[in-house]
Design a protein around this motif. Structure first.
Motif, PDB file in Angstrom:
ATOM      1  N   ASP A   1       0.929   1.919   1.718  1.00 10.02           N
ATOM      2  CA  ASP A   1       0.986   3.009   2.706  1.00 10.02           C
ATOM      3  C   ASP A   1       1.887   2.637   3.883  1.00 10.02           C
ATOM      4  O   ASP A   1       2.552   3.491   4.477  1.00 10.02           O
ATOM      5  CB  ASP A   1      -0.427   3.319   3.223  1.00 10.02           C
ATOM      6  N   ARG A   2       1.919   1.370   4.233  1.00  2.81           N
ATOM      7  CA  ARG A   2       2.684   0.930   5.403  1.00  2.81           C
ATOM      8  C   ARG A   2       4.149   0.630   5.070  1.00  2.81           C
ATOM      9  O   ARG A   2       5.032   0.925   5.871  1.00  2.81           O
ATOM     10  CB  ARG A   2       2.034  -0.320   6.015  1.00  2.81           C
ATOM     11  N   TYR A   3       4.397   0.024   3.926  1.00  3.09           N
ATOM     12  CA  TYR A   3       5.741  -0.498   3.666  1.00  3.09           C
ATOM     13  C   TYR A   3       6.417   0.071   2.409  1.00  3.09           C
ATOM     14  O   TYR A   3       7.569  -0.269   2.146  1.00  3.09           O
ATOM     15  CB  TYR A   3       5.691  -2.030   3.542  1.00  3.09           C
ATOM     16  N   GLY A   4       5.709   0.912   1.666  1.00  5.75           N
ATOM     17  CA  GLY A   4       6.343   1.536   0.509  1.00  5.75           C
ATOM     18  C   GLY A   4       5.569   1.302  -0.775  1.00  5.75           C
ATOM     19  O   GLY A   4       5.290   0.167  -1.164  1.00  5.75           O
ATOM     20  N   ARG A   5       5.216   2.388  -1.429  1.00  2.41           N
ATOM     21  CA  ARG A   5       4.431   2.296  -2.657  1.00  2.41           C
ATOM     22  C   ARG A   5       5.286   1.862  -3.839  1.00  2.41           C
ATOM     23  O   ARG A   5       4.796   1.226  -4.763  1.00  2.41           O
ATOM     24  CB  ARG A   5       3.766   3.644  -2.918  1.00  2.41           C
ATOM     25  N   ARG A   6       6.573   2.202  -3.814  1.00  2.00           N
ATOM     26  CA  ARG A   6       7.480   1.771  -4.883  1.00  2.00           C
ATOM     27  C   ARG A   6       7.575   0.249  -4.921  1.00  2.00           C
ATOM     28  O   ARG A   6       7.565  -0.363  -6.001  1.00  2.00           O
ATOM     29  CB  ARG A   6       8.864   2.402  -4.679  1.00  2.00           C
ATOM     30  N   MET A   7       7.680  -0.373  -3.748  1.00  2.00           N
ATOM     31  CA  MET A   7       7.744  -1.836  -3.685  1.00  2.00           C
ATOM     32  C   MET A   7       6.479  -2.454  -4.265  1.00  2.00           C
ATOM     33  O   MET A   7       6.528  -3.472  -4.982  1.00  2.00           O
ATOM     34  CB  MET A   7       7.929  -2.285  -2.235  1.00  2.00           C
ATOM     35  N   MET A   8       5.321  -1.866  -3.991  1.00  2.00           N
ATOM     36  CA  MET A   8       4.068  -2.374  -4.535  1.00  2.00           C
ATOM     37  C   MET A   8       4.018  -2.226  -6.056  1.00  2.00           C
ATOM     38  O   MET A   8       3.482  -3.079  -6.759  1.00  2.00           O
ATOM     39  CB  MET A   8       2.882  -1.632  -3.916  1.00  2.00           C
ATOM     40  N   LEU A   9       4.605  -1.140  -6.571  1.00  2.00           N
ATOM     41  CA  LEU A   9       4.637  -0.947  -8.018  1.00  2.00           C
ATOM     42  C   LEU A   9       5.509  -2.002  -8.691  1.00  2.00           C
ATOM     43  O   LEU A   9       5.142  -2.557  -9.733  1.00  2.00           O
ATOM     44  CB  LEU A   9       5.139   0.463  -8.343  1.00  2.00           C
ATOM     45  N   ILE A  10       6.652  -2.302  -8.093  1.00  2.00           N
ATOM     46  CA  ILE A  10       7.532  -3.334  -8.646  1.00  2.00           C
ATOM     47  C   ILE A  10       6.815  -4.686  -8.665  1.00  2.00           C
ATOM     48  O   ILE A  10       6.852  -5.418  -9.670  1.00  2.00           O
ATOM     49  CB  ILE A  10       8.842  -3.407  -7.839  1.00  2.00           C
ATOM     50  N   ARG A  11       6.159  -5.031  -7.559  1.00  2.00           N
ATOM     51  CA  ARG A  11       5.406  -6.277  -7.504  1.00  2.00           C
ATOM     52  C   ARG A  11       4.331  -6.336  -8.578  1.00  2.00           C
ATOM     53  O   ARG A  11       4.170  -7.348  -9.273  1.00  2.00           O
ATOM     54  CB  ARG A  11       4.758  -6.414  -6.120  1.00  2.00           C
ATOM     55  N   ALA A  12       3.600  -5.233  -8.731  1.00  2.00           N
ATOM     56  CA  ALA A  12       2.488  -5.205  -9.680  1.00  2.00           C
ATOM     57  C   ALA A  12       2.974  -5.351 -11.121  1.00  2.00           C
ATOM     58  O   ALA A  12       2.386  -6.093 -11.912  1.00  2.00           O
ATOM     59  CB  ALA A  12       1.702  -3.902  -9.506  1.00  2.00           C
ATOM     60  N   ILE A  13       4.042  -4.640 -11.467  1.00  2.00           N
ATOM     61  CA  ILE A  13       4.530  -4.665 -12.853  1.00  2.00           C
ATOM     62  C   ILE A  13       5.037  -6.057 -13.225  1.00  2.00           C
ATOM     63  O   ILE A  13       4.713  -6.596 -14.296  1.00  2.00           O
ATOM     64  CB  ILE A  13       5.646  -3.616 -13.039  1.00  2.00           C
TER      65      ILE A  13
ATOM     66  N   ILE B   1      11.959  -2.932 -14.843  1.00  2.00           N
ATOM     67  CA  ILE B   1      13.363  -2.502 -14.746  1.00  2.00           C
ATOM     68  C   ILE B   1      13.451  -0.984 -14.597  1.00  2.00           C
ATOM     69  O   ILE B   1      14.259  -0.463 -13.808  1.00  2.00           O
ATOM     70  CB  ILE B   1      14.151  -2.975 -15.984  1.00  2.00           C
ATOM     71  N   LEU B   2      12.595  -0.255 -15.340  1.00  2.00           N
ATOM     72  CA  LEU B   2      12.609   1.213 -15.234  1.00  2.00           C
ATOM     73  C   LEU B   2      12.217   1.672 -13.830  1.00  2.00           C
ATOM     74  O   LEU B   2      12.780   2.644 -13.317  1.00  2.00           O
ATOM     75  CB  LEU B   2      11.660   1.822 -16.268  1.00  2.00           C
ATOM     76  N   VAL B   3      11.245   0.999 -13.219  1.00  2.00           N
ATOM     77  CA  VAL B   3      10.872   1.360 -11.847  1.00  2.00           C
ATOM     78  C   VAL B   3      12.064   1.201 -10.913  1.00  2.00           C
ATOM     79  O   VAL B   3      12.382   2.087 -10.102  1.00  2.00           O
ATOM     80  CB  VAL B   3       9.692   0.494 -11.345  1.00  2.00           C
ATOM     81  N   ILE B   4      12.763   0.083 -11.018  1.00  2.00           N
ATOM     82  CA  ILE B   4      13.906  -0.184 -10.144  1.00  2.00           C
ATOM     83  C   ILE B   4      14.993   0.870 -10.326  1.00  2.00           C
ATOM     84  O   ILE B   4      15.602   1.337  -9.354  1.00  2.00           O
ATOM     85  CB  ILE B   4      14.468  -1.595 -10.428  1.00  2.00           C
ATOM     86  N   LEU B   5      15.216   1.303 -11.562  1.00  2.00           N
ATOM     87  CA  LEU B   5      16.321   2.218 -11.854  1.00  2.00           C
ATOM     88  C   LEU B   5      15.971   3.686 -11.625  1.00  2.00           C
ATOM     89  O   LEU B   5      16.853   4.470 -11.241  1.00  2.00           O
ATOM     90  CB  LEU B   5      16.780   2.029 -13.304  1.00  2.00           C
ATOM     91  N   LEU B   6      14.716   4.078 -11.836  1.00  2.00           N
ATOM     92  CA  LEU B   6      14.403   5.504 -11.939  1.00  2.00           C
ATOM     93  C   LEU B   6      13.459   6.052 -10.878  1.00  2.00           C
ATOM     94  O   LEU B   6      13.534   7.236 -10.534  1.00  2.00           O
ATOM     95  CB  LEU B   6      13.792   5.807 -13.328  1.00  2.00           C
ATOM     96  N   VAL B   7      12.537   5.252 -10.376  1.00  2.00           N
ATOM     97  CA  VAL B   7      11.498   5.786  -9.497  1.00  2.00           C
ATOM     98  C   VAL B   7      11.996   5.841  -8.063  1.00  2.00           C
ATOM     99  O   VAL B   7      12.548   4.866  -7.543  1.00  2.00           O
ATOM    100  CB  VAL B   7      10.217   4.935  -9.594  1.00  2.00           C
ATOM    101  N   GLN B   8      11.801   6.978  -7.430  1.00  2.00           N
ATOM    102  CA  GLN B   8      12.219   7.199  -6.045  1.00  2.00           C
ATOM    103  C   GLN B   8      11.002   7.479  -5.180  1.00  2.00           C
ATOM    104  O   GLN B   8       9.979   7.976  -5.648  1.00  2.00           O
ATOM    105  CB  GLN B   8      13.202   8.377  -5.968  1.00  2.00           C
ATOM    106  N   GLU B   9      11.161   7.173  -3.884  1.00  2.00           N
ATOM    107  CA  GLU B   9      10.092   7.430  -2.918  1.00  2.00           C
ATOM    108  C   GLU B   9      10.718   7.825  -1.593  1.00  2.00           C
ATOM    109  O   GLU B   9      11.794   7.338  -1.242  1.00  2.00           O
ATOM    110  CB  GLU B   9       9.228   6.182  -2.743  1.00  2.00           C
ATOM    111  N   ASP B  10      10.039   8.708  -0.870  1.00  2.00           N
ATOM    112  CA  ASP B  10      10.531   9.097   0.455  1.00  2.00           C
ATOM    113  C   ASP B  10      10.514   7.899   1.393  1.00  2.00           C
ATOM    114  O   ASP B  10       9.633   7.048   1.336  1.00  2.00           O
ATOM    115  CB  ASP B  10       9.656  10.203   1.057  1.00  2.00           C
ATOM    116  N   GLY B  11      11.485   7.847   2.294  1.00  2.00           N
ATOM    117  CA  GLY B  11      11.551   6.763   3.268  1.00  2.00           C
ATOM    118  C   GLY B  11      12.463   5.650   2.802  1.00  2.00           C
ATOM    119  O   GLY B  11      12.832   5.554   1.637  1.00  2.00           O
TER     120      GLY B  11
END
Length: 395
Positions: A71-83, A179-189
């Protein structure tokens, strides 16, 4: 294509690959435990419960933390870390030499992974409110599709190439998903941008002072406690019903997979039905029908009866979690959504942890068939609680 749809379909692919990898190991995990040195059948049952539960034991505590950080720093970054955390720990499991090492690797995986919560948070914050049930239903099909193909392929490959090689394949699928998250997933901010977010502990207060969110927390816990109680003993139950010992991993894969196949068919229907008639009613219908479907599984006398009953179960079980996720999302403010999803999902993770442990130890004490009746009773209890305590949000 609208941005929210592009994200939804990209995240579907990401979650499918990761869940496919997770599900590859399900049919043979008790047999791998036996190979690593567990003793008699009762010890295998107990270790199976602990090792199935291990990822969730640590995730109960780390999940809300990762949701708050997202919530504070970006959910996409958390998804990359988790995967990538999931991929790395899957590789490590291939090198386990003892049951204890396998348990520890699974425990660490639960602490660093958590990709399902991360995908939910992104979908929940990018999807229009009126499409939320549909989006959650579609996302659920990624879990069920991976849950279909994974056990089928994993059981077959385990009989063909051995258990350890499957963990390498699981890690590879996780790496591809990252890799798919890095290439395809977008997030506001902007990446790394600090966002408006309230404190971690204030999120806990918000959840447990809300009658609806606290009910969702308890319902999530009980649902997963019930369903996961079967997981560690299902392959052993199949083995007891199946005379062809050389193909038991393959048949166990079919028994795991058929439920996912039915859920894949039904989950989008339940999502749309929730958008139309309300998520509370959908939860009540699906939890009650799922509970009833477990009773005759305890009476099964051959694998083919069990396959049919597991298919019927899948037609309803695929509607439970999307309804709970959607109710959570619609009762959470935007700036808290990831954190609140993490907290309510931690209830689910407690059930994921306690279910296999209790199922494994109960099966060792009273046998495998009573576990199906225990599961049915808990799901019927969820139905009664949801009917009394939950309500749909306005509009």
């Amino acid at each position: 294509m609208e941005p929210w749809k592009r994200n939804l379909y990209s995240l579907w692919a990401v979650e499918f690959l990761a869940v496919l990898g997770m599900a590859l190991v399900l049919p043979f995990l008790p047999f791998y435990i036996r190979e690593l040195g567990a003793g008699d059948l009762e010890e295998v049952k107990r270790w199976s419960g602990l090792i199935y539960a291990a990822p969730f034991l640590l995730a109960v505590f780390t999940g809300p933390l990762w949701g708050w950080v997202g919530d504070r720093y970006g959910r996409r970054m958390m998804l990359i870390r988790a995967i990538f955390g999931f991929a790395a720990t899957s590789f490590l499991m291939a090198f386990a030499q003892t049951v204890t090492q396998l348990f520890l690797f699974r425990l660490v995986q639960g602490g660093v992974a958590g990709f399902i919560a991360a995908t939910l948070a992104i979908v929940a914050t990018t999807t229009p409110r009126e499409q939320m049930g549909y989006a959650m239903g579609i996302l659920q099909t990624s879990l069920t599709t991976g849950g279909i193909i994974g056990p089928l392929v994993g059981g077959f490959l385990a009989d063909l190439i051995g258990y350890r090689n499957i963990f390498f394949l699981t890690g590879g699928l996780g790496f591809l998903a990252g890799i798919l998250v890095i290439l395809l997933v977008q997030e506001d901010g902007k990446p790394g941008e600090k966002r408006k977010s309230l404190g971690l502990f204030s999120n806990y207060r918000f959840v447990f002072t809300s009658p609806i969110l606290s009910t969702i927390f308890v319902a999530s816990l009980l649902v997963q406690l019930a369903i996961m109680g079967i997981q560690p003993i299902l392959s052993l139950f199949v083995e007891s019903l199946w005379s062809k010992a050389e193909n038991v991993s393959t048949m166990a894969g079919f028994v795991f997979g058929v439920t996912g196949f039915a859920s894949l068919i039904a989950a989008p229907y339940w999502g749309k039905r929730g958008d139309r008639i309300g998520y509370r009613k959908t939860l009540i219908m699906t939890s009650l029908a799922t509970g009833i479907s477990y009773l005759p599984q305890g009476w099964a006398t051959d694998v083919y009866q069990l396959l049919i009953l597991r298919f019927v179960q899948g037609l309803f079980v695929g509607g439970i979690l999307p309804a709970l996720y959607t109710l959570t999302t619609l009762n959470a403010p935007d700036e808290r959504r990831g954190g609140i999803l993490g907290i309510t999902r931690s209830g689910l993770l407690i059930g994921n942890a306690a279910g296999p442990i209790s199922g494994g130890f109960l099966a060792a004490s009273v046998g495998m068939r009573p576990i199906f009746y225990f599961t049915a009773a808990l799901l019927i209890l969820v139905t009664l609680g949801a009917n009394r305590l939950l309500k749909d949000p306005p509009n």
